[in-house]
Design a protein around this motif. Structure first.
Motif, PDB file in Angstrom:
ATOM      1  N   UNK A 210      52.493  39.116  38.068  1.00  0.00           N
ATOM      2  CA  UNK A 210      51.437  40.114  37.919  1.00  0.00           C
ATOM      3  C   UNK A 210      50.877  40.512  39.290  1.00  0.00           C
ATOM      4  N   UNK A 211      50.849  39.580  40.241  1.00  0.00           N
ATOM      5  CA  UNK A 211      50.401  39.935  41.604  1.00  0.00           C
ATOM      6  C   UNK A 211      51.417  40.831  42.319  1.00  0.00           C
ATOM      7  N   UNK A 212      52.698  40.568  42.033  1.00  0.00           N
ATOM      8  CA  UNK A 212      53.766  41.315  42.707  1.00  0.00           C
ATOM      9  C   UNK A 212      53.705  42.805  42.352  1.00  0.00           C
ATOM     10  N   UNK A 213      53.290  43.088  41.120  1.00  0.00           N
ATOM     11  CA  UNK A 213      53.171  44.487  40.695  1.00  0.00           C
ATOM     12  C   UNK A 213      52.201  45.256  41.574  1.00  0.00           C
TER      13      UNK A 213
ATOM     14  N   UNK B 109      53.330  38.524  51.909  1.00  0.00           N
ATOM     15  CA  UNK B 109      52.205  37.680  52.273  1.00  0.00           C
ATOM     16  C   UNK B 109      51.179  37.740  51.153  1.00  0.00           C
ATOM     17  N   UNK B 110      51.156  36.671  50.355  1.00  0.00           N
ATOM     18  CA  UNK B 110      50.236  36.618  49.229  1.00  0.00           C
ATOM     19  C   UNK B 110      48.837  36.266  49.747  1.00  0.00           C
ATOM     20  N   UNK B 111      47.808  37.018  49.310  1.00  0.00           N
ATOM     21  CA  UNK B 111      46.473  36.810  49.883  1.00  0.00           C
ATOM     22  C   UNK B 111      45.954  35.386  49.694  1.00  0.00           C
ATOM     23  N   UNK B 112      46.328  34.717  48.609  1.00  0.00           N
ATOM     24  CA  UNK B 112      45.821  33.357  48.387  1.00  0.00           C
ATOM     25  C   UNK B 112      46.828  32.291  48.775  1.00  0.00           C
ATOM     26  N   UNK B 113      48.105  32.543  48.494  1.00  0.00           N
ATOM     27  CA  UNK B 113      49.097  31.486  48.651  1.00  0.00           C
ATOM     28  C   UNK B 113      49.961  31.621  49.897  1.00  0.00           C
TER      29      UNK B 113
END
Ligand code: C2E
Ligand code: MG
Ligand code: MG
Ligand code: MG
Length: 293
Positions: free
Chosen positions: A29-32, A65-69
């Protein structure tokens, strides 16, 4: 077809989910939203001619680059993107970035450097692929022979006639097409006979074993190089990490290589600096492989 499948395949969260499928659910869902939130970027890794030291092209590799992970490796998120049909959008975003990057480097007098972009099977098998590529090249004002497309053997499992016609259209436009990760997939020798590839890339799994008592890997690498040379297909070894591996590949008459030994994938500004410095070294010491060895 894959796109239709993907678009409707929303995973629904439920309390019985295990940790792994919960992570998948969150990442998908974040990738979208990753593209619009500007979380993707592209790094570039050169491919070098083993005998002349010349750089033939640079491969574009996507980063998330995921904001949290933090950094999520492509080997984790590309399959997730494929599952939900999002990979086509990601590939196109990378293509657009890469084309704009060539244009920028050309304006900065780096000369014309070819860029290789990875296309997933879903993307490569799209009906209007060639037209979309032509359109993107026109928008970025890029010469087609500066583009290389890397596909893996899974992209060859579709309709053979359609694939051949796509490859021939690309060839006619002078766009290079490479067969990536050769040796790990179906590795049918027939692919090399039927499909007009300009290059095969030997998977890094084999290269990493050739100095590591991997007698079998050495034999396989030797055979692929020999075969490619006989068929007049350019051959690239990927994942070269040591001088020892490079020396063996040179002896085996491999044309080009790519790997940490020469250069890690770098963000555009860093690659630009690297290439500028390298050009100077190369012109000052034109001996066979001095800059590499
Ligand atoms: P690939 O196309 O086979 O790319 C080569 C991978 O090997 C890259 O991993 C690169 O960083 C890594 N590599 C390069 N030199 C060395 C080395 O000396 N040692 C080792 N151990 N690794 C090396 P990366 O960037 O993590 O990408 C993994 C895969 O994800 C790629 O494999 C490609 O299949 C896929 N991928 C990356 N970017 C894209 C993209 O924009 N679109 C699609 N569809 N797939 C992509
Ligand atoms: Mg590749
Ligand atoms: Mg590869
Ligand atoms: Mg690979």
């Amino acid at each position: 077809r894959a796109k239709e499948q993907g678009k409707n395949k929303y995973k629904v969260f439920h309390t019985g989910m295990n940790i792994e499928s919960y992570r998948t659910f969150l990442l998908q869902s974040d990738l979208r939203k990753a593209i619009e939130r500007d979380e993707l970027s592209v790094v570039y890794q050169p491919k070098v001619n083993i005998h002349t030291g010349k750089i033939s092209s640079v491969e574009a590799l996507v980063r998330w680059h995921h904001p949290k992970w933090g950094m999520i490796p492509p080997n984790e998120f590309i399959p997730l993107a494929e599952e939900i049909g999002l990979i086509v959008e990601i590939d196109k975003w990378v293509l657009q970035n890469a084309c704009n990057q060539i244009a920028q480097w050309r304006n900065n007098e780096l000369g014309s450097i070819r860029i290789a972009v990875n296309f997933s099977a879903q993307h490569f098998l799209q009906k209007n692929l060639v037209n979309e590529i032509i359109e993107q090249l026109a928008i970025s004002n890029i010469d087609p022979n500066l583009l290389e497309i890397e596909i893996t053997e899974t992209a060859l499992l579709g309709n053979e006639e359609f694939i051949i016609s796509t490859l021939l259209k690309l060839k006619e436009l002078k766009i290079h097409v490479s067969l990536d990760d050769f040796g790990t997939g179906y590795s049918s020798l027939n692919y090399l006979r039927v499909f007009p590839f300009s290059t095969v890339k030997i998977d890094k799994a084999f290269i990493q074993e050739i100095t590591n008592q991997g007698e079998k890997s050495l034999a396989i690498v030797e055979s692929i190089i020999h075969l490619a040379n006989r068929l007049s297909i350019n051959v690239v070894a990927e994942g070269v990490e040591t001088l020892e591996q490079l020396k063996i590949l040179k002896e085996l008459q491999c044309n080009e290589y790519q790997g940490y030994h020469f250069c890690r994938p770098l963000p555009p500004e860093e690659l630009f600096e690297f290439l500028e410095k390298y050009e100077t070294i190369l012109t000052e010491s034109p001996t066979e492989s001095a800059p590499l060895l």
